[in-house]
Design an enzyme around this catalytic site. Structure first.
Site, short mmCIF file in Angstrom:
data_model
loop_
_atom_site.label_atom_id
_atom_site.label_comp_id
_atom_site.label_asym_id
_atom_site.label_seq_id
_atom_site.Cartn_x
_atom_site.Cartn_y
_atom_site.Cartn_z
N TYR A 111 15.16 45.97 -149.42
CA TYR A 111 13.65 44.90 -149.88
C TYR A 111 14.12 44.26 -150.82
O TYR A 111 15.21 43.03 -150.69
CB TYR A 111 12.61 45.56 -150.51
N LYS A 147 8.90 46.80 -145.48
CA LYS A 147 8.19 46.67 -146.45
C LYS A 147 7.76 47.96 -145.33
O LYS A 147 7.04 48.72 -146.53
CB LYS A 147 6.76 45.76 -146.00
#
Length: 615
Positions: free
Chosen positions: A135, A206
């Site tokens: 991420y 995500k």
């Protein structure tokens, strides 16, 4: 005898809870045997079911795997040791920071492509170390280079060329049930702009966090790219670019593509939750308003970023030795009026109004606490052609004249005059908080001013923590969107660098919505999530300047947020239940019982027992 009524109530609650437990199946889904209609190499090549060298001899016989794997059977712990040993070598041999992080991403991605259970076990057990790899901030670099990094497809791709076909296309995805979709059109990836189809990297990152933090079954998450072209001239000329090499669709044509997509996914999976991610500002708010009262969806950039920021603002108030009641009195300068900035303004205004009494006067008075600056300077009533939502935060002419300011006043001029309690950056302009701006913040009326430099990735951050602490002072509160190391202030003092990361909220919002069966995701549910995060830190922690918890606690944070979301959905009568837990059941549960319900519906990364069944 005086304690008799309370003893009766206690006994009644215990009996009710025992009945509740007996009436429910608490067997975690991943511990049930998994029935497969395939065997042999088809299993080894399927990352959902592959165990690699951990297949037992019995399973090898049952699934016709004998001879297809080395003889020795390893435990999952031995497998992880082998993998992490190789991963550590990367850090020792690589010199450049980007090279190290990108190399780690490549190796982790290859593991995911062959063995998802092991991948998520490593990610969950080492979330602090690997969240920045899958991420923020590494995902920005991955998106920039995705056409060259692509090896095996993850997720689905819908394009402008697929008009009229999407209703059929969704059935190409092999999972019968999908709980979470993260979708992007690649138009505004972090602070990097239009990256077209390469933006799929952010959706992949995500969904990884939905599995790692929220315990959503990895077979029930789906990253999606809607490819409507790109206005990035470099990509349009790149022969290796993997997306449509034509300029972006606009207007009604664009909206019709998104409409068709939404209808298609909800037709196949009526209870799915769709998270919109990194759509450019002009579409983000419009699409949110278009769908939010019809579908289970939310926009993480608009609503998630706002929730995390509001939680941080409330934490900053606590760090100033004040109470939440003082939040509506805070003077806040916001640099950046895009979708994230507007989302923060609206969420903070609602919170101020609620704390002040939740009436029309409170809502209107909250407007005066915000000073919004964009690329053209201070936004006032005299500004033409601005969004109606943003217009409600424009400063009135009388007030700016009284302050000696004018339409288009610079950020420096605004900070010098307003002397804000909080300076927020959501501008995607690296270094926007210059030395002069930070010096002006020394004049803040607050005893402990807060700086929220929230733009991502690190190259776009408005100011570094070192500059913030050295120029404004050791006493400040500092938060950023990307991770930074804490600052050594000397004499044993530490300047804490809080990461206002969306991963504190969106996994819990998604999990809570799923388990509540809420029809929509309301403002109240989002606010409950933000307030839960704000209350998570202890008084000792906030007084030290720590307003967000460590990422290592993310699984527990997500549980707490999910509980808050479920409770709010029940109170608003939006909940319809999940599986065998209906609305009435949820309504009867107390907070501890809801937490147990959440925990027992979170997927765990354990190898399931596999059983072959002939069709």
């Amino acid at each position: 005898m005086s304690n008799f009524p309370s003893q009766v109530r206690l006994l009644s609650n215990l009996i009710r809870y025992a009945q509740y437990r007996m009436s429910r199946s608490f067997t975690i889904e991943c511990h049930r045997p998994t029935i497969l209609h395939k065997k042999g190499v088809d299993i080894i090549h399927n990352p959902w079911f592959n165990k690699g060298t951990a297949f037992s001899l019995t399973e090898r016989d049952r699934l016709e795997l004998r001879g297809l794997l080395p003889t020795n059977v390893l435990t999952v712990e031995q497998q992880i040791d082998r993998f992490t040993t190789d991963l550590k070598k990367i850090e020792l041999n690589a010199r450049d920071g980007d090279t190290v992080s990108l190399a780690k991403w490549r190796i982790l991605n290859r593991l995911h492509d062959r063995n998802e259970t092991m991948y998520y076990k490593i990610l969950i057990n080492n979330i602090k170390e690997y969240a920045p790899v899958v991420y923020t901030p590494t995902v920005g670099l991955v998106c920039q280079k995705y056409s060259g990094l692509f090896r095996r497809p993850r997720g689905m791709y819908f394009s402008a060329a697929d008009r009229g076909e999407m209703m059929a296309m969704v059935y190409n995805w092999p999972s019968e049930q999908v709980d979470m979709i993260v979708v992007t059109d690649g138009s505004r990836i972090m602070g990097l702009g239009d990256l077209g189809v390469q933006g799929i990297g952010i959706a992949i990152g995500k969904v990884d966090l939905y599995v790692a933090a929220a315990g959503i079954n990895p077979q029930r998450v789906l990253p999606i790219m809607i490819d409507v072209g790109t206005n990035n001239e470099t990509l349009l000329k790149d022969p290796l670019y993997l997306g449509l090499q034509e300029h972006r669709l606009e207007g009604d044509e664009y909206v019709s593509i998104i409409d068709e997509f939404m209808e298609a996914v909800f037709n196949r999976w009526p209870h799915v939750i769709v998270q919109f991610e990194h759509f450019q500002g002009k579409w983000a708010s419009m699409l949110l308003h278009r769908y939010r009262n019809t579908y289970r969806m939310f926009n993480d950039d608009v609503q998630g970023t706002a929730g995390v920021a509001v939680a941080g603002l409330l934490g900053a108030v606590r760090a100033q030795d004040k109470t939440m009641i003082d939040f509506p009195k805070q003077n806040i300068v916001v640099a950046g009026a895009g979708s994230e900035g507007l989302g923060l303004l609206k969420a903070a205004r609602r919170t101020m109004a609620r704390i002040s009494g939740n009436n029309k006067h409170a809502f209107e008075s909250a407007r005066s606490q915000f000073w919004v600056v964009d690329v053209n300077g201070l936004i006032t009533e005299e500004r033409n052609n601005i969004d109606d939502d943003l217009k409600s935060f424009s400063k009135k002419s009388k007030e700016i004249k009284r302050r000696g300011l004018s339409e288009g006043a610079s950020l420096l001029e605004v900070v010098q005059e307003v002397k804000p309690d909080v300076l927020v950056g959501l501008s995607a302009v690296g270094g926007l908080f210059t030395n002069e701006v930070l010096t002006a913040l020394q004049g803040s009326t607050s005893s402990r001013p807060a700086i929220f430099a929230l733009s991502n990735p690190t190259t776009k951050v408005e100011c570094s923590p070192e500059d913030a602490f050295s120029i404004v002072g050791k006493h400040i509160i500092y938060a950023s969107g990307s991770p930074f190391k804490d600052v050594d202030l000397g004499n044993g003092e530490t300047g804490y660098c809080n990461q206002g990361n969306n991963m504190y909220l969106f996994p819990g919002i998604g999990l809570g919505t799923l388990l509540s069966g809420a029809r929509i995701i309301s403002d109240g549910m989002l606010q409950a999530a933000a307030e839960c995060l704000a209350e998570y830190m202890t008084e000792d922690e906030v007084h030290k300047g720590i307003i967000y918890p460590p990422i290592s606690r993310i699984r527990d944070i997500t549980k707490a947020v999910a509980v808050a979301v479920i409770k709010e959905a029940v109170e608003e009568r939006l909940a319809e239940g999940y599986r065998d837990m209906n609305y009435r059941d949820l309504k009867r549960l107390n907070k501890e019982e809801i937490l147990l319900h959440v925990e027992n519906n979170m997927w765990q990364p354990d190898y399931p027992t596999l059983i072959y069944k002939n069709d």
